[in-house]
Design a protein around this motif. Sequence first.
Motif, PDB file in Angstrom:
ATOM      1  N   LEU A 240       0.821  -1.206   0.000  1.00 46.09           N
ATOM      2  CA  LEU A 240       0.000   0.000   0.000  1.00 46.09           C
ATOM      3  C   LEU A 240       0.856   1.258   0.000  1.00 46.09           C
ATOM      4  O   LEU A 240       0.616   2.193  -0.763  1.00 46.09           O
ATOM      5  CB  LEU A 240      -0.924  -0.002   1.216  1.00 46.09           C
ATOM      6  N   LEU A 241       1.889   1.277   0.843  1.00 46.12           N
ATOM      7  CA  LEU A 241       2.755   2.453   0.912  1.00 46.12           C
ATOM      8  C   LEU A 241       3.640   2.566  -0.325  1.00 46.12           C
ATOM      9  O   LEU A 241       4.022   3.674  -0.718  1.00 46.12           O
ATOM     10  CB  LEU A 241       3.612   2.394   2.169  1.00 46.12           C
ATOM     11  N   LEU A 242       3.963   1.426  -0.948  1.00 45.98           N
ATOM     12  CA  LEU A 242       4.733   1.486  -2.185  1.00 45.98           C
ATOM     13  C   LEU A 242       3.903   2.120  -3.299  1.00 45.98           C
ATOM     14  O   LEU A 242       4.412   2.882  -4.132  1.00 45.98           O
ATOM     15  CB  LEU A 242       5.187   0.079  -2.595  1.00 45.98           C
ATOM     16  N   VAL A 244       1.613   4.367  -2.750  1.00 49.84           N
ATOM     17  CA  VAL A 244       1.630   5.792  -2.411  1.00 49.84           C
ATOM     18  C   VAL A 244       2.908   6.436  -2.942  1.00 49.84           C
ATOM     19  O   VAL A 244       2.885   7.547  -3.492  1.00 49.84           O
ATOM     20  CB  VAL A 244       1.526   5.986  -0.884  1.00 49.84           C
ATOM     21  N   LEU A 245       4.024   5.745  -2.788  1.00 52.73           N
ATOM     22  CA  LEU A 245       5.294   6.274  -3.281  1.00 52.73           C
ATOM     23  C   LEU A 245       5.245   6.510  -4.792  1.00 52.73           C
ATOM     24  O   LEU A 245       5.751   7.517  -5.291  1.00 52.73           O
ATOM     25  CB  LEU A 245       6.425   5.307  -2.937  1.00 52.73           C
ATOM     26  N   LEU A 246       4.625   5.590  -5.528  1.00 49.78           N
ATOM     27  CA  LEU A 246       4.592   5.694  -6.980  1.00 49.78           C
ATOM     28  C   LEU A 246       3.579   6.714  -7.484  1.00 49.78           C
ATOM     29  O   LEU A 246       3.903   7.538  -8.346  1.00 49.78           O
ATOM     30  CB  LEU A 246       4.295   4.321  -7.600  1.00 49.78           C
ATOM     31  N   ILE A 247       2.351   6.671  -6.961  1.00 51.50           N
ATOM     32  CA  ILE A 247       1.303   7.518  -7.549  1.00 51.50           C
ATOM     33  C   ILE A 247       0.751   8.565  -6.600  1.00 51.50           C
ATOM     34  O   ILE A 247      -0.080   9.382  -6.992  1.00 51.50           O
ATOM     35  CB  ILE A 247       0.142   6.665  -8.086  1.00 51.50           C
ATOM     36  N   GLY A 248       1.216   8.572  -5.340  1.00 52.28           N
ATOM     37  CA  GLY A 248       0.809   9.620  -4.421  1.00 52.28           C
ATOM     38  C   GLY A 248      -0.402   9.256  -3.589  1.00 52.28           C
ATOM     39  O   GLY A 248      -0.902   8.131  -3.609  1.00 52.28           O
ATOM     40  N   ASP A 249      -0.874  10.236  -2.839  1.00 49.05           N
ATOM     41  CA  ASP A 249      -2.015  10.061  -1.943  1.00 49.05           C
ATOM     42  C   ASP A 249      -2.914  11.285  -2.089  1.00 49.05           C
ATOM     43  O   ASP A 249      -2.557  12.391  -1.662  1.00 49.05           O
ATOM     44  CB  ASP A 249      -1.509   9.920  -0.500  1.00 49.05           C
ATOM     45  N   ASP A 250      -4.083  11.116  -2.703  1.00 50.17           N
ATOM     46  CA  ASP A 250      -4.988  12.232  -2.946  1.00 50.17           C
ATOM     47  C   ASP A 250      -5.487  12.869  -1.660  1.00 50.17           C
ATOM     48  O   ASP A 250      -5.669  14.080  -1.581  1.00 50.17           O
ATOM     49  CB  ASP A 250      -6.187  11.765  -3.781  1.00 50.17           C
ATOM     50  N   GLU A 251      -5.737  12.055  -0.632  1.00 50.82           N
ATOM     51  CA  GLU A 251      -6.265  12.586   0.616  1.00 50.82           C
ATOM     52  C   GLU A 251      -5.286  13.556   1.273  1.00 50.82           C
ATOM     53  O   GLU A 251      -5.679  14.544   1.887  1.00 50.82           O
ATOM     54  CB  GLU A 251      -6.604  11.450   1.583  1.00 50.82           C
ATOM     55  N   ALA A 296       6.914  -5.348  -6.278  1.00 48.95           N
ATOM     56  CA  ALA A 296       6.910  -4.019  -6.880  1.00 48.95           C
ATOM     57  C   ALA A 296       6.479  -4.072  -8.343  1.00 48.95           C
ATOM     58  O   ALA A 296       5.743  -3.204  -8.832  1.00 48.95           O
ATOM     59  CB  ALA A 296       8.296  -3.391  -6.763  1.00 48.95           C
ATOM     60  N   LEU A 297       6.912  -5.094  -9.063  1.00 52.64           N
ATOM     61  CA  LEU A 297       6.518  -5.250 -10.465  1.00 52.64           C
ATOM     62  C   LEU A 297       5.021  -5.525 -10.582  1.00 52.64           C
ATOM     63  O   LEU A 297       4.365  -5.038 -11.514  1.00 52.64           O
ATOM     64  CB  LEU A 297       7.320  -6.386 -11.105  1.00 52.64           C
ATOM     65  N   LYS A 298       4.489  -6.290  -9.659  1.00 51.07           N
ATOM     66  CA  LYS A 298       3.048  -6.559  -9.667  1.00 51.07           C
ATOM     67  C   LYS A 298       2.256  -5.264  -9.450  1.00 51.07           C
ATOM     68  O   LYS A 298       1.254  -5.007 -10.118  1.00 51.07           O
ATOM     69  CB  LYS A 298       2.696  -7.583  -8.589  1.00 51.07           C
ATOM     70  N   LEU A 299       2.733  -4.448  -8.512  1.00 50.40           N
ATOM     71  CA  LEU A 299       2.072  -3.170  -8.259  1.00 50.40           C
ATOM     72  C   LEU A 299       2.167  -2.251  -9.475  1.00 50.40           C
ATOM     73  O   LEU A 299       1.224  -1.534  -9.800  1.00 50.40           O
ATOM     74  CB  LEU A 299       2.701  -2.487  -7.042  1.00 50.40           C
ATOM     75  N   ILE A 336       5.200  -2.952 -19.858  1.00 51.01           N
ATOM     76  CA  ILE A 336       4.593  -3.641 -21.005  1.00 51.01           C
ATOM     77  C   ILE A 336       4.663  -5.153 -20.821  1.00 51.01           C
ATOM     78  O   ILE A 336       3.699  -5.881 -21.111  1.00 51.01           O
ATOM     79  CB  ILE A 336       5.295  -3.212 -22.305  1.00 51.01           C
ATOM     80  N   GLN A 337       5.785  -5.646 -20.301  1.00 50.08           N
ATOM     81  CA  GLN A 337       5.923  -7.085 -20.082  1.00 50.08           C
ATOM     82  C   GLN A 337       4.947  -7.587 -19.024  1.00 50.08           C
ATOM     83  O   GLN A 337       4.318  -8.638 -19.192  1.00 50.08           O
ATOM     84  CB  GLN A 337       7.357  -7.406 -19.654  1.00 50.08           C
ATOM     85  N   GLN A 338       4.836  -6.850 -17.931  1.00 48.93           N
ATOM     86  CA  GLN A 338       3.959  -7.272 -16.844  1.00 48.93           C
ATOM     87  C   GLN A 338       2.502  -7.349 -17.297  1.00 48.93           C
ATOM     88  O   GLN A 338       1.747  -8.209 -16.855  1.00 48.93           O
ATOM     89  CB  GLN A 338       4.081  -6.305 -15.663  1.00 48.93           C
TER      90      GLN A 338
END
Length: 591
Positions: A240-242, A244-251, A296-299, A336-338
């Motif tokens: 969940l926090l990873l 957040v690191l990638l796409i942020g937290d709107d709240e 991380a790749l799955k996320l 693309i691979q994932q």
Amino acid sequence: MKQILSQSFTFESTPTIFRQQSERPTIFSKQQNQKECDAKELYALIVNNHMIKEIRIIKIFKEEDRESILKNHIVNYVIQIRTDYIDYTIPKRYSEFEKLYDSLPISQKDMPKFPEKKVIQTNSRKTIAKRQEMLEKFLQYLLQHLDHSLYLFLDFLKIKEQFQKGGFDQNVKMHQFSKDENALFDLLDTNPKKIQPNNQAEQMIFYYLQKLNESINERGKIFQKMEKYYFGKIQQITPLLLKVLLIGDDERELLGIMHALSIQTNDMQSHISCINGFQFFRKILEYDYNPNAEQALKLLSEISIKQFRIMKIQSHICGQQKLCKSDSLMILHKYIQQNQLKNQMINYLLNDDEAIKEYESYVLIYVNKMNEEVKQQKDSVENNQELLPTKSNSIEHAILEQDPSLDQLMEISQMNLNWKYVQECEGHIMYHLQGQFVKTIHPVECSIDRAIKIFTDLKQQWFHGMIQKDVLEYIDENKSVIVEYYVWEDKSTFKKMAFISDQEIIKINDSTYQISIVPNTKQLPNHYKLKCDQKGQKMSIILMKLIEPNHTDVVIYQNIIDLTFRTALTPVILKEIPWFNNTITKLKALL
């Protein structure tokens, strides 16, 4: 033969034969059936995953009516449809709305009131405004009650054609959407109290994201600090926090690192930010930096194409700076691979002919070469041993999760793992594995006896940072208890440590030796205690093989089980200090 034909071909059987031939499906009908099947699969995904987020009528426009004698213009109502993947608009006439209304498998009593048809004053402002309001309520009702019986509504919206433009036709089967709205639901609609850090590494995510959001001109330095801080710590972050690191937290109104990479200018600071940001992003997805790279790749795969496009990765691919270009291509390829995206989806994702060509070239030249290349690892135990197959990431991860031991280090030394290149100096090479293991390769021009002496008794003369190496106790001629006293450079400071170890030299055969150094539980002598800030631990295996009479290959594997040792060695791995070069320069002076 004639008798058989006469019995089988009768007037009674003739109609059946001709009927079967006439009912044989044509190629065109087969294609139509396939298109209908593809459309149903796409519609099922749209309904099951609630992909349409919003629908409304945003404006109207008129066009000349050349057919009717009762009115001069036709009114078009422009519908805006927002989805998880694409947003688009389509114009619809009142007559098309009316046709949909009459065709729906829903009782008209349950639906909002439909605007009545008028013969006169159909194009008056009042009529148009009233119709727009009622038609929008009608559309929103259908969206709220959208199920598998309302594919007629999806046909009305022309959503299939819009998805086809982006490569979402039959290929959509290759990119199944997450049931939680592409894994973004927990971020977009979650109270911030539910996203709470569980440890210091997770707390630092919000700290660094805050800095990235506030200090646009300092992003390059911030990305550098993030990379240093999370070296060897990424595995402590929950999924969940990873995210957040990638796409942020709107709240919390925090943008993630993907959005930070989308902001580009032509100044030098933006260029540095781009390079450092993509380097950090790439390392999150690599096994040699992040033991949980599989997670991380799955996320990464669960991030929607619409979200991924925010990064504007095509502008980095088409840039002139090679470092940024290389990392961005690698991240794109992993995404693309994932998702197993096919050509049409890739075209939609990049939306840039030059970027598409660059990616195709990358796949052709580099990725295929990496897939075909067999990484050679010299085996110092058996002279004619065949190359070991590359282990899978899951096996690699399982071995690295074991408790530190000599057996674990021996197993790692015999596996063909994906060691990360750090630096090279005159043929001597340094690698690391997930910030937990270090491998150095030393081709030395000397006999194997001389190599043993240099890498044991004379080690303090060339190993950079070592002050002293003493033998505290002899067990036998090949085994002893030793102490090594170091002054390690840690960024801008120095740290003194002493390692007490059992050192054993094992002769495999006349041309192969193995030296093991493992921690010993003995107490440090008093005079070492006075010199050292703390007692350290380390574990090493040195494999030596005589290649020619005056040429020995030495490979050293070290398990950095000591926290202080790891902290001190991290700047070396990140190439912040010239430790390795200084070491090799001193080593060559002894040869």
